[in-house]
Design a protein around this motif. Structure first.
Motif, mmCIF file in Angstrom:
data_model
loop_
_atom_site.group_PDB
_atom_site.id
_atom_site.type_symbol
_atom_site.label_atom_id
_atom_site.label_comp_id
_atom_site.label_asym_id
_atom_site.label_seq_id
_atom_site.Cartn_x
_atom_site.Cartn_y
_atom_site.Cartn_z
ATOM 1 N N ILE A 282 0.861 -1.179 0.000
ATOM 2 C CA ILE A 282 0.000 0.000 0.000
ATOM 3 C C ILE A 282 0.897 1.228 0.000
ATOM 4 C CG2 ILE A 282 -1.775 1.303 1.232
ATOM 5 C CD1 ILE A 282 -2.808 -1.377 0.367
ATOM 6 N N THR A 283 0.658 2.131 -0.951
ATOM 7 C CA THR A 283 1.444 3.370 -1.006
ATOM 8 C C THR A 283 0.614 4.508 -0.404
ATOM 9 O OG1 THR A 283 2.654 2.665 -2.971
ATOM 10 C CG2 THR A 283 2.640 5.029 -2.474
ATOM 11 N N MET A 284 1.205 5.195 0.528
ATOM 12 C CA MET A 284 0.538 6.339 1.149
ATOM 13 C C MET A 284 1.418 7.573 0.927
ATOM 14 S SD MET A 284 1.429 5.948 5.178
ATOM 15 C CE MET A 284 3.036 6.563 5.703
ATOM 16 N N PRO A 285 0.855 8.802 1.054
ATOM 17 C CA PRO A 285 -0.562 9.093 1.306
ATOM 18 C C PRO A 285 -1.395 8.972 0.039
ATOM 19 C CG PRO A 285 0.641 11.136 1.085
ATOM 20 C CD PRO A 285 1.674 10.034 1.009
ATOM 21 N N SER A 286 -2.702 8.967 0.233
ATOM 22 C CA SER A 286 -3.614 8.846 -0.894
ATOM 23 C C SER A 286 -3.641 10.135 -1.705
ATOM 24 C CB SER A 286 -5.024 8.536 -0.371
ATOM 25 O OG SER A 286 -5.352 9.423 0.684
ATOM 26 N N LYS A 287 -4.070 10.029 -2.931
ATOM 27 C CA LYS A 287 -4.163 11.194 -3.813
ATOM 28 C C LYS A 287 -5.568 11.792 -3.758
ATOM 29 C CE LYS A 287 -0.014 10.826 -5.704
ATOM 30 N NZ LYS A 287 1.027 11.869 -5.567
ATOM 31 N N GLY A 288 -5.649 13.107 -3.609
ATOM 32 C CA GLY A 288 -6.926 13.799 -3.655
ATOM 33 C C GLY A 288 -7.798 13.606 -2.440
ATOM 34 N N LYS A 289 -7.226 13.144 -1.328
ATOM 35 C CA LYS A 289 -8.007 12.918 -0.114
ATOM 36 C C LYS A 289 -7.140 13.201 1.101
ATOM 37 C CE LYS A 289 -11.119 9.448 1.879
ATOM 38 N NZ LYS A 289 -11.579 8.031 1.770
ATOM 39 N N ALA A 290 -7.685 13.923 2.051
ATOM 40 C CA ALA A 290 -6.941 14.214 3.269
ATOM 41 C C ALA A 290 -6.675 12.914 4.021
ATOM 42 C CB ALA A 290 -7.719 15.178 4.154
ATOM 43 N N CYS A 291 -5.582 12.873 4.760
ATOM 44 C CA CYS A 291 -5.264 11.652 5.495
ATOM 45 C C CYS A 291 -4.506 11.962 6.779
ATOM 46 C CB CYS A 291 -4.471 10.682 4.631
ATOM 47 S SG CYS A 291 -2.812 11.245 4.207
ATOM 48 N N VAL A 292 -4.608 11.022 7.697
ATOM 49 C CA VAL A 292 -3.852 11.060 8.950
ATOM 50 C C VAL A 292 -2.849 9.921 8.904
ATOM 51 C CG1 VAL A 292 -3.972 10.734 11.451
ATOM 52 C CG2 VAL A 292 -5.728 12.074 10.282
ATOM 53 N N ILE A 293 -1.580 10.224 9.225
ATOM 54 C CA ILE A 293 -0.535 9.208 9.279
ATOM 55 C C ILE A 293 -0.051 9.119 10.723
ATOM 56 C CG2 ILE A 293 1.702 8.464 8.401
ATOM 57 C CD1 ILE A 293 1.212 10.246 5.949
ATOM 58 N N TYR A 294 -0.187 7.952 11.293
ATOM 59 C CA TYR A 294 0.128 7.749 12.711
ATOM 60 C C TYR A 294 1.181 6.656 12.853
ATOM 61 C CZ TYR A 294 -0.694 6.419 17.611
ATOM 62 O OH TYR A 294 -0.550 6.122 18.959
ATOM 63 N N PHE A 295 2.395 7.032 13.260
ATOM 64 C CA PHE A 295 3.480 6.083 13.501
ATOM 65 C C PHE A 295 3.475 5.715 14.988
ATOM 66 C CE2 PHE A 295 4.829 8.532 9.796
ATOM 67 C CZ PHE A 295 5.268 7.541 8.924
ATOM 68 N N TYR A 296 3.548 4.413 15.256
ATOM 69 C CA TYR A 296 3.493 3.975 16.648
ATOM 70 C C TYR A 296 4.249 2.658 16.816
ATOM 71 C CZ TYR A 296 0.202 0.412 15.126
ATOM 72 O OH TYR A 296 -0.357 -0.662 14.488
ATOM 73 N N ASP A 297 4.470 2.295 18.079
ATOM 74 C CA ASP A 297 5.084 1.014 18.413
ATOM 75 C C ASP A 297 4.239 0.362 19.493
ATOM 76 O OD1 ASP A 297 6.696 -1.149 18.867
ATOM 77 O OD2 ASP A 297 8.543 -0.012 19.094
ATOM 78 N N THR A 298 4.038 -0.930 19.405
ATOM 79 C CA THR A 298 3.197 -1.622 20.393
ATOM 80 C C THR A 298 3.834 -1.640 21.778
ATOM 81 O OG1 THR A 298 4.194 -3.733 19.745
ATOM 82 C CG2 THR A 298 2.132 -3.093 18.658
ATOM 83 N N ASP A 299 5.146 -1.461 21.860
ATOM 84 C CA ASP A 299 5.836 -1.444 23.156
ATOM 85 C C ASP A 299 5.924 -0.051 23.765
ATOM 86 O OD1 ASP A 299 6.331 -4.189 23.057
ATOM 87 O OD2 ASP A 299 8.154 -3.908 21.874
ATOM 88 N N CYS A 300 5.349 0.924 23.088
ATOM 89 C CA CYS A 300 5.425 2.329 23.534
ATOM 90 C C CYS A 300 4.201 2.641 24.406
ATOM 91 C CB CYS A 300 5.484 3.245 22.314
ATOM 92 S SG CYS A 300 5.104 4.963 22.633
ATOM 93 N N ALA A 301 4.433 2.938 25.693
ATOM 94 C CA ALA A 301 3.334 3.221 26.622
ATOM 95 C C ALA A 301 2.534 4.444 26.194
ATOM 96 C CB ALA A 301 3.881 3.417 28.027
ATOM 97 N N LYS A 302 3.221 5.486 25.735
ATOM 98 C CA LYS A 302 2.544 6.704 25.301
ATOM 99 C C LYS A 302 1.694 6.428 24.065
ATOM 100 C CE LYS A 302 3.365 11.601 24.364
ATOM 101 N NZ LYS A 302 4.388 12.665 24.170
ATOM 102 N N CYS A 303 2.171 5.534 23.195
ATOM 103 C CA CYS A 303 1.407 5.175 21.992
ATOM 104 C C CYS A 303 0.092 4.500 22.368
ATOM 105 C CB CYS A 303 2.208 4.240 21.097
ATOM 106 S SG CYS A 303 3.696 4.970 20.379
#
Length: 493
Positions: free
Chosen positions: A144-165
């Protein structure tokens, strides 16, 4: 601001230029304090582009190289450490123009190296730049290639071991589910524990929304392109990308994201306490004798100063606030204004209230209020329903007689105040206390006192025949049994 910068340079830096290398530690502290104060002032007042110009404007006049380096380094430190969105743009600009170019060199080699790394890992994901395409894989190993074309998007980077995430993911899911914005949501796992990732997705991002489409991705091949392209050295890290592909928000938390998305899609919070206080002040001069025409005149004034001058957003905010305000006012003038107000300024302006958020928050409420306030039209007879209550004449009220309950046809009530009340309603009690004086002043009228709670318990269909959304609900019929007033008050005016 140019004038401010000029005065600042002449007054603040002239002494430092003269001293050059012989500046005292106390002088350094004063310079840093003033530069920090100045940097904050331009940061909260100017666009990112103008902030960059202002920093150049303040660095350039310094003829002494040591002083120039100190000014540039101080400003770089401020913007690289600032938590306000867009500060990274200015920090990278200062580094590129004054240090990477070789014109200046930071006194500390390690700080110069760190500044280089900072610029390299932020340059491609600054506010206003085109978001870099990134190809990742979903749980089925599909690319899957992001971001999409012609549509607003949210990109959220996270780690499962990250308490704040983990905490941020809960808040983020609430934002997405509460609004269902028409966006693509890319949740990007930066780790390599697939089973743990799949469990995390099921728990946090199993979204079933009409407008928000979720893509749950990870860097299965460990190319780590996301680190340089989006500066992901720590998590969580969240971006908002517009439909044109430009980054409009970075290093966001869920609260900041919600605000940006509302702004981007034109969403407005209606009926806030501040708006109620403002409208209380607007209508205070009218007193208890306010009329429906007074309310409509105020609404037309709002329209003339906003929508008719091209400010649709302010019109929506003020008109929506007034709609919410009307729902909480029981006075006759406000209630009688509700129907005409809804027809003219909400339902009559479909081109303004077309957003999905406004359809839910404003238009649906407007329809409901119109339906309620249109019940029992002035000039028509009341519904032919039998009501049980106490019919009180002047002497009954004055002498506090215990009157027996009667069953009367509402459509046959002549010269009667039909008073729907509840025993637990404070406003009802106030109206009851005014009945004696009212009947003395209005000969020939009588009051038919109907207990709402008992009436609904016997037959809840009454709710569709009268507007019993708030108490008291008081109506006045004429000698022909037709309705003359509703949302009436017997209190002294």
């Amino acid at each position: 601001m140019r004038r401010l910068a000029g005065i600042f340079i002449l007054v603040l830096l002239s002494g430092f230029i003269c001293r050059g290398q012989n500046q005292t530690s106390q002088g350094d502290d004063a310079l840093i304090a003033k530069l920090t104060e100045y940097a904050f002032s331009i940061q909260v007042q100017l666009s990112i582009q103008d902030q960059c110009l202002e920093t150049d404007y303040i660095i350039s006049p310094c003829e002494d190289k040591a002083l120039k380096t100190k000014v540039a380094t101080t400003l770089y430190r401020y913007f690289s450490e600032s938590k306000l969105m867009g500060a990274e743009n200015v920090a990278v600009h200062i580094y590129d123009k004054w240090f990477q170019s070789g014109e200046l060199k930071m006194e500390d080699d390690m700080e110069q190296l760190q500044a280089k790394i900072f610029a390299e890992f932020n340059r491609q994901s600054l506010i206003g730049v085109q978001a870099e395409p990134l190809t990742l894989k979903n749980a089925d190993s599909e690319e899957i290639t992001m971001p999409s074309k012609g549509k607003a998007c949210v990109i959220y980077f996270y780690d499962t071991d990250c308490a704040k995430c983990r905490i941020e993911s809960v808040f983020l899911r609430n934002v997405l589910e509460n609004h269902d914005f028409p966006i693509d949501f890319y949740a990007v796992y930066i780790g390599d524990k697939k089973e743990q990732w799949l469990q995390y997705n099921e728990r946090n991002f199993s979204l079933e929304l009409d407008n928000t489409e979720a893509f749950l991705l990870w860097d299965e091949d460990r190319n780590l392109e996301f680190q340089r392209k989006y500066g992901v050295l720590t998590t969580p890290k969240m971006f908002l990308v517009g439909a044109d592909g430009n980054i409009i928000g970075r290093n966001l938390d869920s609260k900041a994201l919600e605000k940006l998305l509302k702004d981007y899609f034109g969403e407005i919070d209606y009926g806030m306490e501040e708006s109620k206080t403002f409208l209380d002040t607007v209508f205070e001069p009218f007193g208890s004798g306010i009329t429906a025409q007074d309310v409509m005149t105020s609404a037309q004034y709002i329209c003339s100063k906003t929508l008719e001058q091209g400010d649709t957003t302010l019109f929506r905010q003020m008109t929506g606030d007034l709609l919410y305000y009307l729902t909480n006012r029981r006075e006759e003038g406000f209630r009688m204004a509700t129907g005409p107000f809804v027809d003219e300024f909400i339902l009559g302006k479909e081109d303004v209230w077309y957003r999905q958020s406004d359809q839910l928050a404003v238009v649906s409420l407007a329809h409901m209020l119109k339906d309620l306030t249109s019940i029992n039209a002035i000039g028509e007879k009341l519904p032919g329903v039998v009501l049980q209550g106490k019919l009180l004449k002047k002497n009954d009220v004055i002498k506090d007689r215990d009157v027996k309950t009667k069953a009367l046809d509402a459509s046959k009530l002549k010269k009667t105040v039909l008073f729907f009340h509840s025993e637990t309603c404070e406003n009802c009690a106030k109206e009851k206390s005014a009945m004696g004086d009212f009947l003395r002043a209005n000969k020939g009228l009588k009051v038919f006192l109907v207990d709402i709670d008992q009436t609904i318990e016997r037959d809840d269909s009454i709710l569709y025949l009268f507007d019993l959304s708030s108490t008291p609900y008081i109506l006045v019929t004429g000698k022909d049994a037709r309705l003359k007033r509703k949302y009436f008050s017997m209190l002294a005016r």
